[in-house]
Scaffold this active site. Structure first.
Site, mmCIF file in Angstrom:
data_model
loop_
_atom_site.group_PDB
_atom_site.id
_atom_site.type_symbol
_atom_site.label_atom_id
_atom_site.label_comp_id
_atom_site.label_asym_id
_atom_site.label_seq_id
_atom_site.Cartn_x
_atom_site.Cartn_y
_atom_site.Cartn_z
ATOM 1 C CG ASP A 35 20.201 93.737 3.654
ATOM 2 O OD1 ASP A 35 20.956 92.945 4.241
ATOM 3 O OD2 ASP A 35 19.925 93.658 2.454
ATOM 4 C CG ASP A 62 25.074 91.199 3.639
ATOM 5 O OD1 ASP A 62 24.604 91.044 2.517
ATOM 6 O OD2 ASP A 62 26.279 91.475 3.844
ATOM 7 C CD GLU A 121 24.114 86.723 1.237
ATOM 8 O OE1 GLU A 121 24.201 86.876 0.024
ATOM 9 O OE2 GLU A 121 24.775 87.407 2.048
ATOM 10 C CG HIS A 181 20.762 92.437 -3.914
ATOM 11 N ND1 HIS A 181 20.246 91.471 -3.056
ATOM 12 C CD2 HIS A 181 21.947 92.806 -3.388
ATOM 13 C CE1 HIS A 181 21.094 91.280 -2.069
ATOM 14 N NE2 HIS A 181 22.144 92.075 -2.237
ATOM 15 C CG ASP A 182 23.938 89.687 -4.062
ATOM 16 O OD1 ASP A 182 24.308 90.851 -4.283
ATOM 17 O OD2 ASP A 182 23.826 89.214 -2.916
HETATM 18 C C1 GLC Z 1 25.804 89.911 0.415
HETATM 19 C C2 GLC Z 1 24.972 90.920 -0.347
HETATM 20 C C3 GLC Z 1 25.800 91.485 -1.451
HETATM 21 C C4 GLC Z 1 26.989 92.168 -0.845
HETATM 22 C C5 GLC Z 1 27.764 91.235 0.086
HETATM 23 C C6 GLC Z 1 28.685 92.013 0.965
HETATM 24 O O1 GLC Z 1 26.147 88.819 -0.350
HETATM 25 O O2 GLC Z 1 23.789 90.333 -0.779
HETATM 26 O O3 GLC Z 1 25.080 92.380 -2.261
HETATM 27 O O4 GLC Z 1 27.858 92.618 -1.865
HETATM 28 O O5 GLC Z 1 26.922 90.535 0.952
HETATM 29 O O6 GLC Z 1 27.969 92.754 1.909
#
Ligand code: GLC
Length: 559
Positions: A98, A200, A257, A330-331
């Site tokens: 990640d 991310d 993402e 996971h979100d």
């Molecule tokens: C992304 C991750 C999330 C995190 C955010 C800040 O959206 O998937 O879990 O809280 O970034 O890093």
């Protein structure tokens, strides 16, 4: 499009903290992942994305990194990591890290040194602005609530920017010195042998500057970050540079993402020479979203909405590049709880949803426990909430006038904790996740829903996912599934989600009945059953008769 090694991959996301704990501290670890490599291999996985395992105070569960070059001792050691890399490789599994580079932790050395000397080298790694005690540089609302500005420790006349939690200061990508540090770090991991990165929150690295206010979207006087991002142009320069300096020379896999994707940007992002190999398709998860907060969002998404979102994304990406398809990560909530009605958590429906997502054009990503059909958890009271984002949304719901009970009920279906409860390995203590006290309580349904039970049963959700991955690898259909077109079939037929995958002289029809009542669907040609969700399939008179929540993959002879 040029053939790439990752186009045939099946990927699996591990949230290490919740996967398997081998030392009894209640937190999953890398040795836990090592123990389960055979399980992953048997599931047919060849790419594993690990959510962050770097040193971190875990304010946002590792998405707040205090040292990019070290493994957090709670997860293990660099030796464990090297062993994992080697053992995974033996099983044909690549490890995807990640990459969290929009921000780091306020406990990272860079930020500590920025606090010591805001005008020095490290001060320039962040967004630090003067503050007169009254006027903040702008009115942006952080994703986790409140202003994006926080006083710089030790400097009451200065503030720093954080798009997420205040313990996650944003890195200043305009600074070439910072960018060099990031590329150096990425290449260090790639040289070690990782297969690539999941990137991310990447869309946030470009800010609309100079800082200014946008129209407030809520009574707090703050604006959504989206307002600003819509005005932030030029991110492509950073991403192209990253691609050229890191991914390209290593032939690495990268998946972004990216939340605010537009059709016109897609070629630049994931086209032949795009910044990334792939990006996640979040269109379905965005259905029913409301800017006022989670409490105002629709708690589930209908089959029709799910179908329309998937098909729109497929159309957008067709002949451009590879989306990564998910029903959960996971979100947020568990896919089966979000896309299926509450009364329909039977295994047939779970398999149908999984199959429809998995066989779309693109790269299928499974999230740990999805292969078992894991469901949303139960929140009895606000103290059960661990996640910082859910805690903020609970406060937003209270501020909107909901009672504490109603607020909890309203935010629970969206809580990120739903996906973060421990992996359900067995019916034993703590779902077999830990001998100690788990950091987050397991879903109380683990005595009936767990991997051990499903491994012993040929018609389990797990067995179904194994058949899906085998189909994706099979000599007969691998090319069709990796390179074939995706063409909606009978898209107007209500609660039917069907599409053709056509390529290399073969055509598959993927079909699911998104409702409890039976329905029939016309077939585009003579059909032969290739895979089903353990319900008896009836083909006759050029039609398939589908039972409620039935799913089938048919090979079609098109005349
Ligand atoms: C992304 C991750 C999330 C995190 C955010 C800040 O959206 O998937 O879990 O809280 O970034 O890093």
């Amino acid at each position: 499009m040029q053939k790439k090694w990752w186009q045939k991959a099946t990927a699996y996301q591990i949230y290490p903290k919740s996967f398997l704990d081998t030392n009894g501290d209640g937190i999953g670890d890398l040795r836990g992942v090592l123990c389960k490599l055979d399980y992953l291999q048997q599931l047919g996985i060849n790419l594993v994305w690990l959510s962050p395992i770097y040193c971190s105070p875990l304010a946002d569960q590792g998405y707040d990194i205090s040292d990019y070059y070290r493994i957090d001792p709670r997860f293990g050691t660099m030796d464990d990591f090297d062993e994992l890399l080697a053992e995974a490789k033996k099983r044909g599994i690549g490890i995807v890290m990640d990459l969290v580079v929009n921000h780091c932790s306020d406990e990272h050395e860079w930020f500590r040194r920025a606090c010591e000397a805001p005008d020095g080298r490290y001060g320039k790694f962040f967004y630090i602005e003067d503050y007169d005690g009254q006027h903040l540089p702008c009115n942006w609302r952080s994703y986790f609530g409140g202003s994006v500005w926080e006083p710089l420790p030790g400097h009451p006349d200065k503030v720093y920017l954080h798009s997420f939690h205040k313990k996650q200061p944003d890195l200043n990508w305009e600074n070439p010195d910072l960018r060099e540090e990031i590329y150096r770090m990425m290449n260090w991991w790639l040289d070690k042998g990782v297969a690539g990165f999941r990137i991310d929150a990447i869309i946030n690295i470009k800010k609309a500057l100079p800082f200014r206010d946008y129209p407030a979207s809520r009574a707090d006087g703050l604006c959504d970050m989206g307002e600003m991002l819509a005005q932030a142009h030029g991110i492509g320069d950073f991403l192209a540079e990253m691609q050229r300096r890191t991914f390209a020379p290593h032939d690495a896999f990268s998946v972004g993402e990216v939340f605010n994707s537009h059709a016109e940007d897609l070629p630049a992002f994931i086209g032949e020479h795009g910044y990334f190999s792939s990006m996640f398709d979040f269109s379905a998860i965005l259905c029913g979203k409301n800017r006022d907060g989670w409490y105002a969002c629709a708690p589930t998404v209908s089959g029709e909405e799910y179908k329309r979102s998937c098909f729109a994304s497929q159309k957008m990406a067709a002949h451009v590049g590879y989306l990564s398809n998910i029903i959960e990560n996971h979100d947020g909530p568990r896919g089966v709880s979000h896309y299926l009605p509450a009364s329909e958590h039977a295994e047939a429906a779970k398999k149908m949803l999984g199959g429809l997502s998995f066989l779309l054009a693109g790269i299928p990503f499974l999230y740990e426990g999805q292969e078992l059909g894991m469901e949303n958890t139960v929140f009895e009271n606000p103290e059960d909430i661990d996640d910082i984002s859910t805690r903020d949304e609970y406060k937003v719901a209270l501020a909107a006038g909901l009672s504490p009970e109603a607020a909890l009920r309203a935010v629970a279906p969206f809580s990120r904790d739903n996906a973060r409860t421990p992996m359900q390995w067995t019916a034993g203590k703590n779902a077999g996740f830990t001998d100690g006290t788990p950091w987050l309580a397991p879903n109380p349904n683990y005595p009936r829903l767990n991997a051990a039970e499903q491994l012993a049963r040929a018609d389990s959700v797990l067995a179904f996912y194994r058949r899906l991955t085998a189909l994706r690898r099979s000599e007969a259909y691998a090319d069709t599934l990796a390179y074939g077109d995706c063409i909606p079939w009978l898209p107007e037929q209500k609660n039917l989600m069907a599409y053709l995958r056509r390529g290399s002289g073969k055509t598959l029809l993927i079909v699911g009945n998104f409702q409890p009542a039976p329905q029939a669907a016309a077939l585009p040609g003579a059909a032969r059953i290739v895979l089903d969700n353990d319900l008896p399939v009836t083909l006759s008179g050029g039609k398939i008769s589908l039972l409620g929540w039935q799913f089938a993959v048919l090979e079609i002879s098109e005349s």
